[in-house]
Design a protein around this motif. Structure first.
Motif, PDB file in Angstrom:
ATOM      1  N   LEU A 296       0.848  -1.192   0.000  1.00  0.00           N
ATOM      2  CA  LEU A 296       0.000   0.000   0.000  1.00  0.00           C
ATOM      3  C   LEU A 296       0.883   1.242   0.000  1.00  0.00           C
ATOM      4  CD1 LEU A 296      -2.547  -1.085   2.753  1.00  0.00           C
ATOM      5  CD2 LEU A 296      -2.889  -1.137   0.276  1.00  0.00           C
ATOM      6  N   LYS A 297       0.500   2.230  -0.786  1.00  0.00           N
ATOM      7  CA  LYS A 297       1.246   3.492  -0.805  1.00  0.00           C
ATOM      8  C   LYS A 297       0.861   4.378   0.365  1.00  0.00           C
ATOM      9  CE  LYS A 297       2.558   4.256  -5.560  1.00  0.00           C
ATOM     10  NZ  LYS A 297       2.593   5.242  -6.612  1.00  0.00           N
ATOM     11  N   TYR A 298      -0.387   4.248   0.827  1.00  0.00           N
ATOM     12  CA  TYR A 298      -0.912   5.106   1.881  1.00  0.00           C
ATOM     13  C   TYR A 298      -1.685   4.271   2.887  1.00  0.00           C
ATOM     14  CZ  TYR A 298      -0.140   8.191  -2.051  1.00  0.00           C
ATOM     15  OH  TYR A 298       0.438   8.831  -3.111  1.00  0.00           O
ATOM     16  N   CYS A 299      -1.721   4.737   4.113  1.00  0.00           N
ATOM     17  CA  CYS A 299      -2.575   4.117   5.118  1.00  0.00           C
ATOM     18  C   CYS A 299      -4.016   4.253   4.629  1.00  0.00           C
ATOM     19  CB  CYS A 299      -2.419   4.831   6.458  1.00  0.00           C
ATOM     20  SG  CYS A 299      -0.763   4.709   7.169  1.00  0.00           S
ATOM     21  N   SER A 300      -4.798   3.198   4.828  1.00  0.00           N
ATOM     22  CA  SER A 300      -6.178   3.238   4.344  1.00  0.00           C
ATOM     23  C   SER A 300      -7.012   2.170   5.038  1.00  0.00           C
ATOM     24  CB  SER A 300      -6.228   3.003   2.831  1.00  0.00           C
ATOM     25  OG  SER A 300      -5.941   1.643   2.538  1.00  0.00           O
ATOM     26  N   SER A 301      -8.277   2.119   4.693  1.00  0.00           N
ATOM     27  CA  SER A 301      -9.184   1.130   5.267  1.00  0.00           C
ATOM     28  C   SER A 301      -8.841  -0.284   4.808  1.00  0.00           C
ATOM     29  CB  SER A 301     -10.633   1.472   4.911  1.00  0.00           C
ATOM     30  OG  SER A 301     -10.808   1.423   3.515  1.00  0.00           O
ATOM     31  N   LYS A 302      -7.896  -0.418   3.867  1.00  0.00           N
ATOM     32  CA  LYS A 302      -7.435  -1.747   3.437  1.00  0.00           C
ATOM     33  C   LYS A 302      -6.586  -2.405   4.519  1.00  0.00           C
ATOM     34  CE  LYS A 302      -7.565  -0.461  -1.381  1.00  0.00           C
ATOM     35  NZ  LYS A 302      -6.803   0.011  -2.528  1.00  0.00           N
ATOM     36  N   CYS A 303      -6.244  -1.631   5.536  1.00  0.00           N
ATOM     37  CA  CYS A 303      -5.478  -2.137   6.678  1.00  0.00           C
ATOM     38  C   CYS A 303      -6.434  -2.378   7.832  1.00  0.00           C
ATOM     39  CB  CYS A 303      -4.405  -1.123   7.082  1.00  0.00           C
ATOM     40  SG  CYS A 303      -3.546  -1.563   8.612  1.00  0.00           S
ATOM     41  N   GLU A 304      -6.359  -3.542   8.432  1.00  0.00           N
ATOM     42  CA  GLU A 304      -7.258  -3.884   9.540  1.00  0.00           C
ATOM     43  C   GLU A 304      -7.019  -3.037  10.785  1.00  0.00           C
ATOM     44  OE1 GLU A 304      -3.785  -6.669   9.260  1.00  0.00           O
ATOM     45  OE2 GLU A 304      -5.353  -6.120   7.849  1.00  0.00           O
ATOM     46  N   LYS A 305      -5.875  -2.376  10.890  1.00  0.00           N
ATOM     47  CA  LYS A 305      -5.577  -1.528  12.051  1.00  0.00           C
ATOM     48  C   LYS A 305      -5.856  -0.041  11.803  1.00  0.00           C
ATOM     49  CE  LYS A 305      -2.089  -4.476  14.127  1.00  0.00           C
ATOM     50  NZ  LYS A 305      -0.733  -4.543  14.681  1.00  0.00           N
ATOM     51  N   PHE A 306      -6.360   0.298  10.625  1.00  0.00           N
ATOM     52  CA  PHE A 306      -6.586   1.704  10.269  1.00  0.00           C
ATOM     53  C   PHE A 306      -7.755   2.283  11.043  1.00  0.00           C
ATOM     54  CE2 PHE A 306      -8.593   5.033   7.686  1.00  0.00           C
ATOM     55  CZ  PHE A 306      -7.517   5.870   7.498  1.00  0.00           C
ATOM     56  N   PRO A 307      -7.612   3.428  11.623  1.00  0.00           N
ATOM     57  CA  PRO A 307      -6.353   4.135  11.851  1.00  0.00           C
ATOM     58  C   PRO A 307      -5.667   3.610  13.114  1.00  0.00           C
ATOM     59  CG  PRO A 307      -8.161   5.502  12.602  1.00  0.00           C
ATOM     60  CD  PRO A 307      -8.762   4.225  12.055  1.00  0.00           C
ATOM     61  N   CYS A 308      -4.397   3.339  13.011  1.00  0.00           N
ATOM     62  CA  CYS A 308      -3.640   2.815  14.145  1.00  0.00           C
ATOM     63  C   CYS A 308      -3.390   3.921  15.175  1.00  0.00           C
ATOM     64  CB  CYS A 308      -2.319   2.217  13.669  1.00  0.00           C
ATOM     65  SG  CYS A 308      -1.165   3.425  12.974  1.00  0.00           S
ATOM     66  N   THR A 309      -2.936   3.544  16.330  1.00  0.00           N
ATOM     67  CA  THR A 309      -2.680   4.503  17.413  1.00  0.00           C
ATOM     68  C   THR A 309      -1.664   5.552  16.987  1.00  0.00           C
ATOM     69  OG1 THR A 309      -3.171   2.805  19.046  1.00  0.00           O
ATOM     70  CG2 THR A 309      -1.948   4.727  19.822  1.00  0.00           C
ATOM     71  N   ARG A 310      -0.619   5.126  16.325  1.00  0.00           N
ATOM     72  CA  ARG A 310       0.430   6.062  15.877  1.00  0.00           C
ATOM     73  C   ARG A 310      -0.159   7.116  14.938  1.00  0.00           C
ATOM     74  NH1 ARG A 310       4.566   9.150  16.372  1.00  0.00           N
ATOM     75  NH2 ARG A 310       6.108   9.090  14.747  1.00  0.00           N
ATOM     76  N   LEU A 311      -0.981   6.697  14.004  1.00  0.00           N
ATOM     77  CA  LEU A 311      -1.604   7.613  13.053  1.00  0.00           C
ATOM     78  C   LEU A 311      -2.587   8.551  13.762  1.00  0.00           C
ATOM     79  CD1 LEU A 311      -1.796   8.488  10.113  1.00  0.00           C
ATOM     80  CD2 LEU A 311      -3.476   6.673   9.761  1.00  0.00           C
TER      81      LEU A 311
END
Length: 128
Positions: free
Chosen positions: A56-71
């Motif tokens: 993935l180029k960018y954080c997105s809903s394709k990640c199960e952790k989106f939005p993560c704590t760091r973000l």
């Protein structure tokens, strides 16, 4: 403004003082070069295993952790200090694509031959 200057976290590196300054200029966090800020080189989000595994180029809903704590923490800091949101940027990119996002960013942050630095809250001349 170029798409390779949009960080995986949604930061527009074109607006960063590290990119805009003349001395010891950062090339943007996507560069694999010694001329990027140490904080960018070591960034947890940039080096996220999930982004790399899923290509993935960018954080997105394709990640199960989106939005993560760091973000979320990064977004909160930038909303408070710089009146911009990484999460809003990422949602815009996901909904409308990177080209529309770049157009939107130009309208929002550029004025004639200058670009706004979110960190110093002033305009800097840009080369044409």
């Amino acid at each position: 403004m170029k798409s390779n200057l949009i960080a995986p976290c949604g930061m527009n590196c074109s607006l960063c003082i590290g990119y805009l300054r003349e001395k010891n200029r950062c090339l943007g966090c996507r560069e694999n070069d010694e001329n990027i800020l140490n904080s960018c080189r070591k960034c947890i989000i940039k080096n996220c295993e999930i982004l790399q595994q899923k290509q993935l180029k960018y954080c997105s809903s394709k990640c199960e952790k989106f939005p993560c704590t760091r973000l979320k923490n990064l977004d909160k800091r930038y909303r408070t200090k710089y009146q911009m949101s990484m999460l809003e940027n990422l949602q815009f990119i996901e909904e409308f694509g990177i080209r529309k996002f770049i157009e939107h960013e130009k309208e929002r942050w550029m004025k004639e031959d200058s670009i706004f630095c979110v960190h110093h809250k002033k305009y800097y001349k840009v080369a044409k």
